[in-house]
Design an enzyme around this catalytic site. Structure first.
Site, short mmCIF file in Angstrom:
data_model
loop_
_atom_site.label_atom_id
_atom_site.label_comp_id
_atom_site.label_asym_id
_atom_site.label_seq_id
_atom_site.Cartn_x
_atom_site.Cartn_y
_atom_site.Cartn_z
N ASN A 9 0.88 -1.17 0.00
CA ASN A 9 0.00 0.00 0.00
C ASN A 9 0.92 1.22 0.00
O ASN A 9 1.43 1.62 1.04
CB ASN A 9 -0.87 -0.06 1.26
CG ASN A 9 -1.87 1.08 1.35
OD1 ASN A 9 -1.81 2.02 0.55
ND2 ASN A 9 -2.76 1.00 2.32
N LYS A 16 3.21 0.69 3.20
CA LYS A 16 2.75 -0.34 4.14
C LYS A 16 2.84 -1.67 3.44
O LYS A 16 2.49 -1.76 2.25
CB LYS A 16 1.29 -0.11 4.54
CG LYS A 16 1.10 0.91 5.62
CD LYS A 16 -0.34 0.83 6.12
CE LYS A 16 -0.83 2.21 6.49
NZ LYS A 16 -2.26 2.33 6.56
N ARG A 91 -2.62 -2.09 -3.37
CA ARG A 91 -3.78 -1.22 -3.20
C ARG A 91 -3.62 -0.07 -4.20
O ARG A 91 -2.61 0.64 -4.19
CB ARG A 91 -3.80 -0.66 -1.79
CG ARG A 91 -4.99 0.23 -1.58
CD ARG A 91 -5.02 0.77 -0.19
NE ARG A 91 -6.30 1.41 0.04
CZ ARG A 91 -6.71 1.78 1.22
NH1 ARG A 91 -5.96 1.57 2.27
NH2 ARG A 91 -7.87 2.38 1.36
N HIS A 179 -12.69 3.69 -0.24
CA HIS A 179 -12.66 2.78 0.93
C HIS A 179 -13.32 1.44 0.62
O HIS A 179 -13.81 0.75 1.51
CB HIS A 179 -13.36 3.42 2.17
CG HIS A 179 -12.58 4.51 2.80
ND1 HIS A 179 -13.14 5.68 3.24
CD2 HIS A 179 -11.26 4.62 3.07
CE1 HIS A 179 -12.20 6.47 3.74
NE2 HIS A 179 -11.04 5.84 3.65
N LEU A 207 -14.54 5.25 9.81
CA LEU A 207 -14.12 6.52 10.40
C LEU A 207 -12.66 6.42 10.83
O LEU A 207 -12.35 5.84 11.87
CB LEU A 207 -15.00 6.87 11.60
CG LEU A 207 -16.52 6.80 11.38
CD1 LEU A 207 -17.25 7.11 12.68
CD2 LEU A 207 -16.94 7.78 10.28
N ASN A 209 -8.58 8.48 9.72
CA ASN A 209 -8.06 9.76 9.26
C ASN A 209 -8.74 10.16 7.95
O ASN A 209 -9.04 11.32 7.72
CB ASN A 209 -6.54 9.63 9.10
CG ASN A 209 -5.88 10.95 9.35
OD1 ASN A 209 -6.44 11.84 9.99
ND2 ASN A 209 -4.70 11.11 8.80
N ARG A 239 -9.19 16.71 5.67
CA ARG A 239 -9.97 16.99 4.46
C ARG A 239 -11.32 17.57 4.83
O ARG A 239 -11.91 17.19 5.84
CB ARG A 239 -10.16 15.73 3.62
CG ARG A 239 -8.89 15.25 2.95
CD ARG A 239 -9.07 13.92 2.26
NE ARG A 239 -8.31 12.87 2.92
CZ ARG A 239 -8.47 11.57 2.69
NH1 ARG A 239 -9.38 11.15 1.84
NH2 ARG A 239 -7.73 10.68 3.32
N ILE A 327 -11.12 5.55 14.35
CA ILE A 327 -12.07 6.25 15.22
C ILE A 327 -13.28 5.36 15.50
O ILE A 327 -13.70 5.19 16.65
CB ILE A 327 -12.51 7.59 14.58
CG1 ILE A 327 -11.29 8.50 14.38
CG2 ILE A 327 -13.58 8.27 15.41
CD1 ILE A 327 -11.58 9.78 13.59
N GLY A 328 -13.82 4.76 14.45
CA GLY A 328 -15.01 3.91 14.61
C GLY A 328 -14.77 2.73 15.54
O GLY A 328 -15.67 2.32 16.28
N ASN A 330 -12.53 2.62 18.00
CA ASN A 330 -11.99 2.96 19.33
C ASN A 330 -12.69 4.09 20.08
O ASN A 330 -12.61 4.13 21.31
CB ASN A 330 -10.51 3.36 19.19
CG ASN A 330 -9.66 2.20 18.70
OD1 ASN A 330 -9.52 1.21 19.39
ND2 ASN A 330 -9.12 2.33 17.50
N GLU A 377 -8.12 -4.19 5.45
CA GLU A 377 -8.02 -4.03 4.00
C GLU A 377 -6.95 -4.94 3.41
O GLU A 377 -7.08 -5.44 2.30
CB GLU A 377 -7.72 -2.56 3.67
CG GLU A 377 -8.92 -1.67 4.00
CD GLU A 377 -8.57 -0.24 4.33
OE1 GLU A 377 -7.65 -0.03 5.16
OE2 GLU A 377 -9.19 0.67 3.77
P1 AMP Z 1 -7.00 5.28 10.88
O1 AMP Z 1 -6.77 6.29 9.80
O2 AMP Z 1 -8.07 4.28 10.58
O3 AMP Z 1 -5.71 4.63 11.35
O4 AMP Z 1 -7.54 6.08 12.17
C1 AMP Z 1 -6.80 7.12 12.76
C2 AMP Z 1 -7.72 7.90 13.71
O5 AMP Z 1 -8.21 7.02 14.74
C3 AMP Z 1 -7.01 9.05 14.42
O6 AMP Z 1 -7.84 10.21 14.41
C4 AMP Z 1 -6.89 8.53 15.83
O7 AMP Z 1 -6.86 9.57 16.80
C5 AMP Z 1 -8.15 7.72 15.97
N1 AMP Z 1 -8.08 6.82 17.12
C6 AMP Z 1 -7.28 5.74 17.28
N2 AMP Z 1 -7.44 5.21 18.53
C7 AMP Z 1 -8.37 5.98 19.17
C8 AMP Z 1 -8.96 5.98 20.47
N3 AMP Z 1 -8.65 5.06 21.37
N4 AMP Z 1 -9.88 6.92 20.75
C9 AMP Z 1 -10.22 7.86 19.85
N5 AMP Z 1 -9.69 7.92 18.60
C10 AMP Z 1 -8.77 7.01 18.27
#
Ligand code: AMP
Length: 394
Positions: A9, A16, A91, A179, A207, A209, A239, A327-328, A330, A377
């Protein structure tokens, strides 16, 4: 020799990668990241359990994607001395209107994908640079491209077009959606673990970055929030998400902004970072006391609720809402805020399950299921490459 699949990726300054053993399914063996390519590169490697392993290679040569892929080649030789890379799965963000599934990366396909560089200038050139480098580094391996757009290619026309004169649609100005590898994984997980829900009306909120949402009917994408580019729909880390095109005209005409400046503004300076004035990272915003950090989260969750209503309308109702992405998967706060006031859609969150990051976070009596499913993914890419190898062998 045991056969493996390598997944790549390639981003603007990162690569990655994942190594998967073919005999078992494919099963993950190692995952790595080379970051700051072209600057002062750093290399991280983990085994399948997520434990860091010392890579034992100097990343200094990763001055471009070819150097980074060369580094991966040396890592594979060091850590999998009797492992043969039978296929490399890539990817690729944009497959254009025609690729509705993975494609063997022949010279012709690679040349065709160059046409979509202007459609995704921040991602596609790097994806293709990685693909070219891997073809040179692993000349014997089958090379397979997996597209973020493919999963959405069966969108009905009303979700595939903008209300511009038809000739622009014919020239490729369409709502592609992105996505797709993540949505493909979630659809597969639902089919395996909750077949009744899979056959119904599901909204997936990816959800991270980058962020988008997708409406699934019987496991197929019917509508999604991202469109022509990965800018549309939800606000993201940096964005803007949905934006009145009149704003862009105004910024060009009245503020004299160039396309390069606009790209910087819309891709890199907006979203959570722009609204909060401090960070694109949800963890940092949740930890902050600053009112602007809270407002950024409020805007993010409000837009998700709006899109959820819109997607439920496109699906004719809602049986399940699935959260995934960093985010989704965690953020208890974001999930609780998204579900707040959504009883009209049959959503009743169970507070304790949400706090515990459980797989099902809705209450027993909730008409709509709310779930958290960690997305993957890389395994989608590895499976696609393995399947294509199998077809080649047949
Ligand atoms: P990704 O792009 O899928 O790796 O997600 C990155 C996002 O997930 C960033 O905004 C992180 O701050 C958020 N994130 C990861 N762990 C947590 C957590 N425990 N609580 C809130 N946001 C999180």
């Amino acid at each position: 020799m045991s056969a493996h699949v390598l997944t790549l990726n390639a981003g603007s300054s990162s690569l990655k990668f994942g190594v998967f053993a073919l005999a078992e399914g494919p099963e993950p063996r190692a995952a790595g990241l080379i970051e700051r390519i072209g600057g002062s590169p750093a290399l991280h490697l983990r085994d399948a359990a997520g434990t860091a392993i010392a890579p034992g290679e100097d990343p200094a040569g990763a001055t471009d994607q070819a150097g980074a892929v060369g580094l991966v080649l040396r890592l594979v030789a060091r850590h999998f001395p009797d492992g043969e890379i039978a296929a490399v799965g890539h990817r690729v963000v944009h497959g254009g209107p025609d690729h509705a599934g993975p494609a063997r990366l022949s010279d012709d396909v690679l040349a065709g994908l160059e046409r979509f560089v202007p459609f995704a200038p921040l991602h596609q050139p790097h994806n293709l640079a990685g693909a070219r480098a891997a073809r040179a580094a692993f000349p014997e391996a089958l090379q397979v491209a997996c597209f973020d757009t493919s999963f959405h290619r069966n969108h009905p026309w009303v979700n595939d077009t903008f209300a511009l004169p038809r000739r622009f649609y014919d020239r490729g100005v369409r709502r592609y959606g992105f996505h797709g590898l993540s949505y493909d994984y979630i659809a597969g997980e639902l089919a395996r673990s909750a077949p009744l829900l899979h056959s119904g009306r599901v909204v997936v909120a990816h959800l991270g970055n980058g962020a988008s949402m997708c409406g699934l009917l019987g496991g197929r994408s019917v509508a999604s929030t991202m469109g022509f580019s990965a800018l549309d729909g939800l606000p993201m880390g940096t964005r803007c998400g949905q934006l009145d095109p009149g704003v862009v005209l105004y910024l060009m005409d009245q503020e004299g902004m160039t396309t390069a400046e606009l790209a910087d503004l819309l891709y890199l300076e907006s979203g959570l970072k722009g609204l909060s004035g401090m960070a694109n990272d949800m963890r940092a915003l949740e930890a902050s006391e600053a009112p602007a950090a809270r407002e950024a989260i409020d805007y993010f969750t409000f837009r998700i609720r709006r899109e959820l209503g819109g997607l439920a309308a496109a699906l004719g109702g809602l049986d399940a809402l699935v959260f995934c992405g960093g985010i989704g998967e965690n953020s208890r706060l974001v999930r609780a805020e998204v579900c707040r006031g959504m009883q009209w859609l049959g959503i009743e969150l169970d507070r304790a399950r949400n706090e515990a990051n459980a797989r099902i976070i809705s209450a027993d009596l909730s008409r709509t299921h709310v779930m958290v499913i960690p997305t993957d993914e890389e395994i989608v890419i590895a499976r696609a490459a393995a399947a294509m190898l199998g077809e080649g062998a047949a």
